[in-house]
Scaffold this motif. Structure first.
Motif, PDB file in Angstrom:
ATOM      1  N   UNK A 113      26.073  -0.211 -21.093  1.00 45.20           N
ATOM      2  CA  UNK A 113      26.889  -0.426 -19.778  1.00 45.20           C
ATOM      3  C   UNK A 113      28.060  -0.387 -20.263  1.00 45.20           C
ATOM      4  N   UNK A 114      28.932  -0.362 -21.070  1.00 47.08           N
ATOM      5  CA  UNK A 114      30.449  -0.077 -21.204  1.00 47.08           C
ATOM      6  C   UNK A 114      30.418   1.099 -21.200  1.00 47.08           C
ATOM      7  N   UNK A 115      29.571   2.309 -21.198  1.00 48.46           N
ATOM      8  CA  UNK A 115      29.949   3.611 -20.992  1.00 48.46           C
ATOM      9  C   UNK A 115      29.810   4.118 -19.671  1.00 48.46           C
ATOM     10  N   UNK A 116      29.462   3.266 -18.704  1.00 45.94           N
ATOM     11  CA  UNK A 116      29.615   3.652 -17.318  1.00 45.94           C
ATOM     12  C   UNK A 116      28.685   4.642 -16.690  1.00 45.94           C
ATOM     13  N   UNK A 117      27.740   4.835 -17.507  1.00 42.70           N
ATOM     14  CA  UNK A 117      26.709   5.640 -17.362  1.00 42.70           C
ATOM     15  C   UNK A 117      25.568   5.181 -16.242  1.00 42.70           C
ATOM     16  N   UNK A 118      24.989   6.031 -15.490  1.00 46.57           N
ATOM     17  CA  UNK A 118      24.109   5.609 -14.247  1.00 46.57           C
ATOM     18  C   UNK A 118      22.706   5.382 -14.830  1.00 46.57           C
ATOM     19  N   UNK A 119      22.500   4.505 -15.758  1.00 47.92           N
ATOM     20  CA  UNK A 119      21.428   4.273 -16.555  1.00 47.92           C
ATOM     21  C   UNK A 119      21.357   2.484 -16.741  1.00 47.92           C
ATOM     22  N   UNK A 120      20.258   2.026 -16.668  1.00 42.72           N
ATOM     23  CA  UNK A 120      20.019   0.477 -16.762  1.00 42.72           C
ATOM     24  C   UNK A 120      19.219   0.271 -18.094  1.00 42.72           C
ATOM     25  N   UNK A 121      19.693  -0.612 -19.022  1.00 42.83           N
ATOM     26  CA  UNK A 121      18.786  -0.875 -20.262  1.00 42.83           C
ATOM     27  C   UNK A 121      18.544  -2.245 -19.993  1.00 42.83           C
ATOM     28  N   UNK A 122      16.958  -2.605 -20.414  1.00 42.12           N
ATOM     29  CA  UNK A 122      16.581  -3.860 -20.290  1.00 42.12           C
ATOM     30  C   UNK A 122      15.818  -4.090 -21.573  1.00 42.12           C
ATOM     31  N   UNK A 123      15.879  -5.396 -22.178  1.00 41.05           N
ATOM     32  CA  UNK A 123      15.453  -5.669 -23.056  1.00 41.05           C
ATOM     33  C   UNK A 123      13.828  -5.984 -22.759  1.00 41.05           C
ATOM     34  N   UNK A 124      12.693  -5.612 -23.604  1.00 36.31           N
ATOM     35  CA  UNK A 124      11.429  -5.882 -23.419  1.00 36.31           C
ATOM     36  C   UNK A 124      10.758  -6.241 -24.789  1.00 36.31           C
ATOM     37  N   UNK A 125      10.751  -7.419 -25.113  1.00 35.98           N
ATOM     38  CA  UNK A 125      10.329  -8.015 -26.203  1.00 35.98           C
ATOM     39  C   UNK A 125      11.250  -7.279 -27.354  1.00 35.98           C
ATOM     40  N   UNK A 126      10.597  -6.569 -28.354  1.00 36.82           N
ATOM     41  CA  UNK A 126      11.360  -5.840 -29.240  1.00 36.82           C
ATOM     42  C   UNK A 126      11.690  -4.740 -29.222  1.00 36.82           C
ATOM     43  N   UNK A 127      11.616  -3.971 -27.952  1.00 36.50           N
ATOM     44  CA  UNK A 127      11.927  -2.700 -27.758  1.00 36.50           C
ATOM     45  C   UNK A 127      13.056  -2.757 -26.484  1.00 36.50           C
ATOM     46  N   UNK A 128      13.397  -1.496 -26.257  1.00 38.38           N
ATOM     47  CA  UNK A 128      14.370  -1.272 -25.191  1.00 38.38           C
ATOM     48  C   UNK A 128      13.821  -0.537 -24.019  1.00 38.38           C
ATOM     49  N   UNK A 129      13.868  -0.634 -22.533  1.00 41.76           N
ATOM     50  CA  UNK A 129      13.740   0.543 -21.673  1.00 41.76           C
ATOM     51  C   UNK A 129      14.951   0.853 -21.036  1.00 41.76           C
ATOM     52  N   UNK A 130      15.199   2.192 -20.963  1.00 39.83           N
ATOM     53  CA  UNK A 130      16.184   2.651 -20.310  1.00 39.83           C
ATOM     54  C   UNK A 130      16.051   3.397 -19.013  1.00 39.83           C
ATOM     55  N   UNK A 131      16.261   2.956 -17.893  1.00 40.99           N
ATOM     56  CA  UNK A 131      15.835   3.798 -16.539  1.00 40.99           C
ATOM     57  C   UNK A 131      17.173   4.596 -15.908  1.00 40.99           C
ATOM     58  N   UNK A 132      16.934   5.595 -15.602  1.00 44.32           N
ATOM     59  CA  UNK A 132      18.122   6.197 -14.850  1.00 44.32           C
ATOM     60  C   UNK A 132      17.471   7.008 -13.693  1.00 44.32           C
ATOM     61  N   UNK A 133      18.361   7.803 -12.715  1.00 52.33           N
ATOM     62  CA  UNK A 133      18.192   8.453 -11.766  1.00 52.33           C
ATOM     63  C   UNK A 133      17.787  10.092 -12.336  1.00 52.33           C
ATOM     64  N   UNK A 134      18.636  10.307 -12.947  1.00 51.17           N
ATOM     65  CA  UNK A 134      18.634  11.807 -13.391  1.00 51.17           C
ATOM     66  C   UNK A 134      18.107  11.929 -15.171  1.00 51.17           C
ATOM     67  N   UNK A 135      17.360  13.106 -15.456  1.00 49.51           N
ATOM     68  CA  UNK A 135      17.148  13.211 -16.854  1.00 49.51           C
ATOM     69  C   UNK A 135      18.176  13.348 -17.589  1.00 49.51           C
ATOM     70  N   UNK A 136      19.033  13.957 -17.170  1.00 47.38           N
ATOM     71  CA  UNK A 136      20.404  14.290 -18.135  1.00 47.38           C
ATOM     72  C   UNK A 136      21.247  13.002 -18.383  1.00 47.38           C
ATOM     73  N   UNK A 137      21.145  12.074 -17.401  1.00 48.16           N
ATOM     74  CA  UNK A 137      21.822  10.816 -17.759  1.00 48.16           C
ATOM     75  C   UNK A 137      20.899  10.140 -18.843  1.00 48.16           C
ATOM     76  N   UNK A 138      19.781  10.212 -18.905  1.00 45.80           N
ATOM     77  CA  UNK A 138      18.838   9.520 -19.906  1.00 45.80           C
ATOM     78  C   UNK A 138      19.189  10.421 -21.435  1.00 45.80           C
ATOM     79  N   UNK A 139      19.094  11.612 -21.419  1.00 48.26           N
ATOM     80  CA  UNK A 139      19.587  12.353 -22.456  1.00 48.26           C
ATOM     81  C   UNK A 139      21.025  12.103 -23.063  1.00 48.26           C
TER      82      UNK A 139
END
Length: 161
Positions: A113-139
């Protein structure tokens, strides 16, 4: 929406194979002859029993060597405090880390979140899911997390469009 998961899993079958190699080497090495050194696994805990601190350190080195031979990250080992056991021996419990604990997950999501990328990270149990509109943002998010200098081994799975 493209997404991926950040997980931390260690294959227990490979841990067993590494422990078999350590046990075999303890039985064959000259400096371990006549000693009562052993290593056992119960669930995600390894119990190391050694004659003294020197043998305990040698067993740690053997563990790291056999973990790297089996392509496991030795950062997944969480060493407990050595304690005195019966008959002047030393016992230590080593935990094999599985999953991402809450503190680490919060640290990773805060960094994303501090990096100001256009992705959202959510905690799901003992793992993290990261969503974004572009694959480049995820990379870019994967590159950011790899650069965080986290001791625990992380895997990036389920990369989807």
């Amino acid at each position: 929406m493209p997404s991926f998961d950040i997980v931390s899993k260690t294959e227990i079958a490979e841990v067993d194979n590494a422990l078999d190699g350590v046990t075999r080497e303890i039985g064959q090495r000259y400096d371990f002859k006549g000693s009562h050194c052993s290593i056992e696994r119960k669930e995600n805990e390894l119990t190391v029993l050694a004659d003294d601190d020197l043998k305990l350190k040698q067993m740690h080195e053997l563990l790291v060597v056999h973990f790297t031979r089996r392509k496991l990250d030795s950062g997944a080992l969480d060493y407990g405090k050595p304690e005195k056991a019966a008959g002047n021996t030393v016992r230590q419990v080593i935990t094999v880390k599985q999953g991402i604990d809450k503190d680490l997950a919060k640290q990773i999501t805060k960094a994303i979140k501090d990096s100001k990328m256009k992705v959202q990270a959510s905690i799901q149990g003992d793992e993290l899911r990261v969503n974004g509109k572009k694959i480049d943002d995820l990379q870019a998010a994967i590159a950011l997390v790899k650069g965080l200098k986290i001791e625990q081994p992380l895997q990036y799975i389920n990369f989807r469009d």
